[in-house]
Design a protein around this motif. Structure first.
Motif, short mmCIF file in Angstrom:
data_model
loop_
_atom_site.label_atom_id
_atom_site.label_comp_id
_atom_site.label_asym_id
_atom_site.label_seq_id
_atom_site.Cartn_x
_atom_site.Cartn_y
_atom_site.Cartn_z
N UNK A 108 42.80 37.23 34.55
CA UNK A 108 43.87 38.11 35.00
C UNK A 108 44.79 37.37 35.96
N UNK A 109 44.19 36.67 36.91
CA UNK A 109 44.98 35.87 37.88
C UNK A 109 45.82 34.83 37.17
N UNK A 110 45.21 34.08 36.26
CA UNK A 110 45.94 33.01 35.59
C UNK A 110 47.07 33.54 34.72
N UNK A 111 46.81 34.65 34.02
CA UNK A 111 47.85 35.21 33.15
C UNK A 111 49.00 35.82 33.94
N UNK A 112 48.73 36.33 35.11
CA UNK A 112 49.78 36.90 35.95
C UNK A 112 50.70 35.83 36.51
N UNK A 113 50.20 34.64 36.71
CA UNK A 113 51.03 33.57 37.26
C UNK A 113 51.53 33.92 38.65
N UNK A 114 52.83 33.76 38.88
CA UNK A 114 53.38 34.02 40.21
C UNK A 114 53.26 35.49 40.58
N UNK A 115 53.13 36.39 39.59
CA UNK A 115 53.00 37.82 39.87
C UNK A 115 51.65 38.15 40.52
N UNK A 116 50.70 37.21 40.44
CA UNK A 116 49.40 37.44 41.10
C UNK A 116 49.58 37.70 42.59
N UNK A 117 50.56 37.05 43.21
CA UNK A 117 50.78 37.22 44.64
C UNK A 117 51.30 38.61 44.99
N UNK A 118 51.66 39.39 44.00
CA UNK A 118 52.11 40.76 44.20
C UNK A 118 51.07 41.78 43.70
N UNK A 119 49.85 41.32 43.47
CA UNK A 119 48.85 42.14 42.78
C UNK A 119 47.70 42.54 43.69
N UNK A 120 47.29 43.81 43.57
CA UNK A 120 46.08 44.34 44.22
C UNK A 120 45.13 44.84 43.15
N UNK A 121 43.89 44.38 43.19
CA UNK A 121 42.86 44.82 42.25
C UNK A 121 41.75 45.51 43.02
N UNK A 122 41.43 46.75 42.63
CA UNK A 122 40.31 47.49 43.22
C UNK A 122 39.19 47.55 42.20
N UNK A 123 37.98 47.11 42.59
CA UNK A 123 36.82 47.15 41.72
C UNK A 123 35.80 48.10 42.33
N UNK A 124 35.38 49.13 41.58
CA UNK A 124 34.46 50.12 42.14
C UNK A 124 33.58 50.71 41.06
N UNK A 125 32.46 51.30 41.47
CA UNK A 125 31.49 51.91 40.57
C UNK A 125 31.21 53.34 41.02
N UNK A 126 30.57 54.14 40.13
CA UNK A 126 30.38 55.56 40.44
C UNK A 126 29.38 55.80 41.56
N UNK A 127 28.36 54.98 41.67
CA UNK A 127 27.41 55.01 42.80
C UNK A 127 26.57 53.75 42.72
N UNK A 128 25.79 53.51 43.76
CA UNK A 128 24.99 52.29 43.81
C UNK A 128 23.60 52.48 43.20
N UNK A 129 22.66 51.64 43.64
CA UNK A 129 21.32 51.70 43.11
C UNK A 129 20.32 51.74 44.25
N UNK A 130 19.09 52.05 43.94
CA UNK A 130 18.07 52.20 44.98
C UNK A 130 17.88 50.91 45.77
#
Length: 399
Positions: free
Chosen positions: A272-294
């Motif tokens: 994703x970073x490589x394909x965005x090129x210079x637009x990567x510097x304008x990008x925010x990515x949020x990575x999240x899951x529904x809940x954790x584990x024991x």
């Protein structure tokens, strides 16, 4: 009705893209908004194990609870004196070193049970309980931004719940099957030309197909990241994206399975970073899951459904190089219901803050729009890190 000239131009641009079909691997949804900033939401379906992704190696109880599942810190990347990053996330570690990644630990939505379907619905709709809200928080974010020609496009067989709502959404799913002939597509266009419902949808599908161009139809994480980045990098492309990843439910054989999952996520982010090129510097990515584990390992070399997890913020726009955590501890008295990492950070607040800072929106209005049912976490009797304490996540826009 789409003109023959317009139709042929789309076909020429997309001859190698293939027809839409079901995605076996990660799928993603995109929305267009008038901004140079990009916002990407990556969902980890299945409850990703935050304790082995961002490892609390300095926590005395961690190794005893995890046993053979404990990550060897000698092979991991130390983020600070308390936490280390899973060794499979090699390129993500480089982003952290470049201050383009940060992690928020012991984070959770308001959901406190352990159903994947219900937990994902709360995560995507932004409600307090499953199916309380009909639209998704990502769709509501689209409605807060200036409207472009096409509001949203989903790269998935169906639009994910987070992107359903008032803002219009079309869909596209790359396929490994041979592409349909121009003659067939033209005949379908003629068939739908006077259909008030199917006509506009078909035209939007052809537009999405043309935007995909000669992108690879492969569905591995790196290819999905490359395809998503290609769409987002275009001057006339979307500015909001959702990417789905599956397979995070590690009840057994967790070490090998989690390593493979994280390797895929790492490749997706790098592509994703490589394909965005210079637009990567304008990008925010949020990575999240529904809940954790024991917190403790189970008897089958894995972990079961839990509560607190870890979220990631990645991108050139992120003020990274940090781990944010009001660490609750892993001793028996510290655990939620005696078994889970106790949440101390609100995922709703994190998402709202990241979205507001990315697009320069009022933070309180953004939180109220994206998560109208949320009430500062006080209803759970937990001391959650809230919106005001999660500021400064995103750097200043580039000029």
């Amino acid at each position: 009705m789409i003109s023959r000239r317009r139709f042929l131009s789309l076909c020429a641009a997309s001859a190698a893209a293939g027809a839409g079909a079901l995605l076996i691997g990660p799928s993603f949804a995109l929305a267009r908004v008038e901004s140079e900033r990009r916002f990407v939401f990556i969902i980890q379906r299945g409850a990703a194990d935050g304790l082995n992704i961002v490892v609390p190696y300095a926590e005395p109880a961690y190794a005893a609870l995890r046993g053979p599942l404990a990550i060897d810190v000698a092979n991991a990347t130390k983020l600070n004196g308390t936490f280390a990053l899973h060794p499979a996330l090699q390129q993500t570690a480089q982003l952290y070193a470049a201050r383009q990644a940060l992690f928020v630990h012991a984070v959770a939505t308001p959901y406190r049970d352990r159903s994947h379907f219900d937990g994902q619905n709360v995560l995507e709709t932004g409600g307090l309980a499953p199916y309380q809200m009909r639209d998704g928080w990502l769709n509501r974010l689209v409605t807060m931004l200036p409207k472009r020609e096409a509001e949203a496009i989903a790269f998935a067989p169906t639009v994910p719940a987070a992107l359903r709502g008032r803002a219009g959404v079309t869909s596209y799913a790359p396929s490994g099957l041979p592409g349909a002939s121009d003659d067939l597509l033209m005949r379908v266009s003629e068939l739908y030309a006077h259909d008030a419902q199917l006509g506009p949808l078909w035209n939007e599908a052809l537009t999405a197909r043309g935007m995909a161009g000669r992108a690879s139809p492969r569905q591995d994480p790196a290819s999905v990241g490359k395809l998503a980045g290609g769409f987002l990098a275009r001057a006339d492309g979307p500015r909001i994206a959702m990417i789905e990843t599956n397979g995070w439910d590690t009840h057994s054989a967790q070490n090998a399975r989690l390593a493979a999952q994280l390797k895929g996520l790492d490749a997706l982010l790098a592509a994703l970073r490589d394909a965005l090129g210079v637009a990567w510097m304008q990008t925010t990515v949020v990575v999240a899951t529904e809940f954790g584990r024991t917190a403790a390992a189970n008897g089958t070399g894995g972990t079961d459904h839990g509560t607190g997890a870890v979220a990631m913020l990645v991108g050139g726009a992120v003020a990274g190089g940090r781990v944010l955590a009001q660490w609750p501890g892993l001793r028996p008295g510290d655990l939620y219901e005696g078994r889970d990492l106790r949440p101390s950070a609100s995922l709703d607040a994190l998402v709202a803050s990241a979205a507001a800072e990315t697009f320069g929106l009022d933070p309180q209005r953004t939180a109220a729009t994206l998560f109208p049912k949320t009430n500062a976490g006080a209803r759970f009797g937990e001391r959650l890190i809230e919106l005001g304490r999660l500021s400064g996540l995103i750097g200043s826009p580039l000029v």
